[in-house]
Motif scaffolding. Structure first.
Motif, mmCIF file in Angstrom:
data_model
loop_
_atom_site.group_PDB
_atom_site.id
_atom_site.type_symbol
_atom_site.label_atom_id
_atom_site.label_comp_id
_atom_site.label_asym_id
_atom_site.label_seq_id
_atom_site.Cartn_x
_atom_site.Cartn_y
_atom_site.Cartn_z
ATOM 1 N N ILE A 168 54.355 11.670 0.701
ATOM 2 C CA ILE A 168 54.947 11.849 2.043
ATOM 3 C C ILE A 168 54.248 13.017 2.719
ATOM 4 O O ILE A 168 54.155 14.102 2.130
ATOM 5 C CB ILE A 168 56.473 12.130 1.929
ATOM 6 C CG1 ILE A 168 57.159 11.013 1.127
ATOM 7 C CG2 ILE A 168 57.113 12.287 3.303
ATOM 8 C CD1 ILE A 168 58.583 11.325 0.708
ATOM 9 N N PRO A 169 53.743 12.838 3.959
ATOM 10 C CA PRO A 169 53.071 13.955 4.635
ATOM 11 C C PRO A 169 54.033 15.119 4.828
ATOM 12 O O PRO A 169 55.226 14.898 5.099
ATOM 13 C CB PRO A 169 52.673 13.365 5.996
ATOM 14 C CG PRO A 169 52.853 11.897 5.891
ATOM 15 C CD PRO A 169 53.795 11.622 4.780
ATOM 16 N N VAL A 170 53.518 16.308 4.709
ATOM 17 C CA VAL A 170 54.369 17.499 4.711
ATOM 18 C C VAL A 170 55.192 17.601 5.996
ATOM 19 O O VAL A 170 56.354 18.022 5.979
ATOM 20 C CB VAL A 170 53.510 18.767 4.420
ATOM 21 C CG1 VAL A 170 52.725 19.232 5.626
ATOM 22 C CG2 VAL A 170 54.352 19.857 3.864
ATOM 23 N N ALA A 222 58.345 13.182 -6.162
ATOM 24 C CA ALA A 222 59.380 13.348 -7.186
ATOM 25 C C ALA A 222 60.676 13.780 -6.517
ATOM 26 O O ALA A 222 60.684 14.726 -5.715
ATOM 27 C CB ALA A 222 58.948 14.387 -8.207
ATOM 28 N N PHE A 223 61.739 13.052 -6.805
ATOM 29 C CA PHE A 223 63.078 13.452 -6.357
ATOM 30 C C PHE A 223 63.814 14.007 -7.572
ATOM 31 O O PHE A 223 63.810 13.383 -8.644
ATOM 32 C CB PHE A 223 63.850 12.258 -5.797
ATOM 33 C CG PHE A 223 63.410 11.860 -4.414
ATOM 34 C CD1 PHE A 223 64.016 12.398 -3.298
ATOM 35 C CD2 PHE A 223 62.376 10.963 -4.237
ATOM 36 C CE1 PHE A 223 63.600 12.046 -2.013
ATOM 37 C CE2 PHE A 223 61.951 10.601 -2.961
ATOM 38 C CZ PHE A 223 62.575 11.152 -1.847
ATOM 39 N N SER A 281 56.406 16.330 -2.831
ATOM 40 C CA SER A 281 55.512 15.204 -2.620
ATOM 41 C C SER A 281 54.112 15.669 -2.268
ATOM 42 O O SER A 281 53.938 16.696 -1.629
ATOM 43 C CB SER A 281 56.075 14.330 -1.498
ATOM 44 O OG SER A 281 55.369 13.117 -1.448
ATOM 45 N N THR A 282 53.125 14.926 -2.711
ATOM 46 C CA THR A 282 51.726 15.195 -2.366
ATOM 47 C C THR A 282 51.100 13.880 -1.944
ATOM 48 O O THR A 282 51.197 12.889 -2.676
ATOM 49 C CB THR A 282 50.958 15.752 -3.585
ATOM 50 O OG1 THR A 282 51.725 16.799 -4.157
ATOM 51 C CG2 THR A 282 49.592 16.278 -3.180
ATOM 52 N N ILE A 283 50.505 13.893 -0.755
ATOM 53 C CA ILE A 283 49.871 12.672 -0.246
ATOM 54 C C ILE A 283 48.838 12.157 -1.252
ATOM 55 O O ILE A 283 48.030 12.915 -1.773
ATOM 56 C CB ILE A 283 49.187 12.999 1.116
ATOM 57 C CG1 ILE A 283 50.210 12.950 2.215
ATOM 58 C CG2 ILE A 283 48.044 12.075 1.445
ATOM 59 C CD1 ILE A 283 50.707 11.550 2.522
#
Ligand SMILES: Nc1ncnc2c1ncn2[C@@H]1O[C@H](COP(=O)(O)OP(=O)(O)O)[C@@H](O)[C@H]1O
Ligand SMILES: [Mg+2]
Length: 279
Positions: A187-189, A243-244, A236-238
């Motif tokens: 997900i983009p920051v 990870a939730f 998250s990292t694009i």
């Protein structure tokens, strides 16, 4: 000036309340709709197994072959019952009662529901379950949260991938950690702060299995976790994945927080509501 309500026009606050209730209803229906989609598909798979083994049993008259067919039919029948019970339980049990719950079993049962779907999308599921104490939760609601996270993860990996699920006891805070990690698109920051908003979605609409695209999944997750005095966190990292992490109270932590049945006024014998035995 705050608007006031009269018999004809509800006040702004009343309107917000009505909209909130409608949103909660939409969230529940979305969750139930997705669950019905998943389970109908699974149920159909099980029926195919039953039909095929019944046909085989009719063709092969010898005892050992028939025994094998009956065993398969019996196992598939039990799986079908398990699947329908999950849906019925969720549809019927609308109570929000929280109670000591075996989260490992709940996670296993939820994964069972999505087993074939994950296979179909070539997603390998890795589990790391440490021994954990009971959590103090509403099982149905936590299952809804988990289904949402698992389906989002699956949708983030359209051409397959790895799903990692971890259960552990955070002894320092006496909380249960439940982590759902994928190696999907990420997900983009700049979008991360919005993903928990109601109706925020980057999907065009439901996918071909009827899931996602409403933007109600994560907002419901957050609401449920907050009503459990838990936490939900995302990293998250694009291009690498997401990870939730859920943090949920253990039964012992919840018990320690609840007010005692009665406050001991003075150190007298039988001062509390403990059952006493008289002869
Ligand atoms: N595991 C994930 N990987 C990548 N993006 C995700 C993940 N989970 C959620 N998202 C993003 O958050 C948005 C909101 O999720 P959600 O509330 O479940 O709504 P929906 O799935 O209906 O779009 C998704 O549209 C997606 O952009
Ligand atoms: Mg979703």
């Amino acid at each position: 000036m705050a608007s006031r309500g009269n018999a004809d026009s509800p006040s702004l606050q009343q309107q917000v309340e009505i909209l909130k209730q409608q949103l909660a209803q939409a969230q529940k229906l979305t969750a139930l709709g997705e669950l019905v989609g998943t389970t109908t598909h699974e149920f159909n798979n099980v029926l195919m197994t039953i039909i095929n083994y019944a046909k085989m049993g009719m063709r092969h008259k010898d005892g050992p072959s028939r025994d094998k067919c009956f065993e398969k039919i019996y196992a598939a029948g039990k799986r079908a019952a398990n699947i329908t019970n999950t849906v019925l339980g969720m549809a019927r049990n609308r109570s929000a009662v929280q109670e000591p719950t075996d989260l490992t079993l709940l996670v296993e049962n939820t994964l069972l529901l999505l087993e074939r779907e994950m296979n179909k999308y070539r997603i390998a599921v890795e589990k790391k379950f440490q021994p954990i104490p009971e959590a103090y939760v509403n099982g149905n609601q936590v299952q809804q949260v988990l289904l949402n996270l698992l389906i989002n993860a699956r949708q983030a990996m359209p051409s397959g991938g790895r799903l990692f699920i971890r259960l552990a006891h955070d002894a320092e805070n006496d909380m249960i950690d439940l982590v759902v990690r994928d190696n999907g698109c990420g997900i983009p920051v700049e979008k991360l702060p919005r993903i928990f908003d109601s109706f925020y979605s980057t999907k065009d609409g439901p996918d071909d299995s009827g899931k996602g695209g409403t933007g109600l999944g994560l907002s419901m997750c957050r609401e449920i976790i907050e009503s459990h005095h838990g936490r939900i966190r995302v990293e998250s990292t694009i291009g690498k994945g997401t990870a939730f992490t859920l943090k949920l109270p253990t039964a012992s932590k919840a018990a320690a927080k609840r007010p005692p049945l009665c406050a001991p006024l003075a150190p007298q014998p039988n001062a509390c509501n403990r059952p006493t035995v008289s002869s």
